[in-house]
Design an enzyme around this catalytic site. Structure first.
Site, PDB file in Angstrom:
ATOM      1  CB  SER A 144      -0.900   0.019   1.237  1.00 44.02           C
ATOM      2  OG  SER A 144      -1.563   1.266   1.367  1.00 44.02           O
ATOM      3  CE1 TYR A 157      -3.800  -1.571   5.788  1.00 40.53           C
ATOM      4  CE2 TYR A 157      -3.190   0.598   4.954  1.00 40.53           C
ATOM      5  CZ  TYR A 157      -3.561  -0.717   4.728  1.00 40.53           C
ATOM      6  OH  TYR A 157      -3.684  -1.174   3.439  1.00 40.53           O
TER       7      TYR A 157
END
Length: 251
Positions: A144, A157
């Site tokens: 990501s 995250y």
């Protein structure tokens, strides 16, 4: 075996209910993939995903797999490789978590890290070893852009994805020249169930767009794929901003 364009005939998906992973799988079935293994925790969603892929003409199997049980990864995934060569492994499991809640509950924060990082390290090493033993294959790791630089809004995250990204890059270097290809995919905000209800970030994309980028990356034997491609430039600029400036950005 993969064809001349690098597309797989057999595919193992770690995270068999992931919307992005299923979009990639559908696209590959439409090209060449004929055998699919969906690895995930037993659930109606996993069974439904398998049924939908069978309807597209693929031979689909499911295998019990839990990212939070690294001790069981070798046995679970070993069964897949024992059944025949696997041309491609797609590591696509992960959890976004809830930043506000997780900051107050360290155990919840640790769970995010265990799924996104330690679980992925364990599964990634098991699959990498099996791919190396068979002498060919691709390991595609869904990372990501959040891992490029920790943001106040999702640093738990983001830090877990940063660890995963670094691991995958290092693994790719370790496997260079062995016949095993490692590709890191860095999407931005993807419109899925996981992001439903969240404010949409600029350059938001879709699972289908990620799937198209993965196919192109496989054909090119790319090592890093950004989705959309413009994020490469955006994240390079953000990564080099002075911390005091970055801290004041609405990101």
């Amino acid at each position: 075996m993969k064809d001349a364009f690098g597309l797989p005939q057999s595919l193992l998906v770690l995270g068999g209910t992931s919307e992005i992973a299923l979009a990639v799988t559908r696209r590959l079935i439409a090209r060449r993939t004929r055998t699919v293994w969906l690895a995930g925790r037993p659930s109606p969603r996993l069974d439904e995903a398998a049924g939908q892929l069978r309807a597209l003409g693929a031979e689909v199997h499911t295998v019990d797999f839990d990212a939070l049980d690294p001790a069981g990864h070798e046995d679970a995934l070993g069964k897949v490789f024992a059944a025949g060569d696997v041309d491609m492994v797609l590591l696509a499991f992960g959890t976004l978590g809830d930043q506000a809640r997780d900051e107050r509950d360290p155990r919840a924060a640790v769970r995010v890290a265990q799924i996104n990082y330690t679980g992925a390290v364990a599964a990634g090493l098991v699959c990498a070893g099996a791919l190396q033993e068979q002498g060919h294959g691709s390991l595609v790791v869904l990372s990501s852009v959040a891992g490029e630089r920790a943001r106040r809004a999702n640093f738990i995250y983001g830090s877990s994805k940063a660890g995963l990204d670094a691991f995958a890059q290092g693994l790719g270097d370790a496997l260079y020249g062995t016949g095993v290809h490692v590709m890191v995919v860095r999407p931005g905000f993807v419109r899925t169930r996981m992001t439903a209800g969240l404010p949409e970030a600029p350059l938001a994309t879709t699972p289908e767009a990620v799937a198209a980028a993965v196919e192109l990356g496989l054909r090119r034997r790319s090592e890093t794929v950004w989705v959309p491609g413009a994020l490469r430039v955006v994240m390079s600029a953000l990564r080099h901003l002075p911390r005091g400036v970055f801290r004041r950005l609405p990101v």
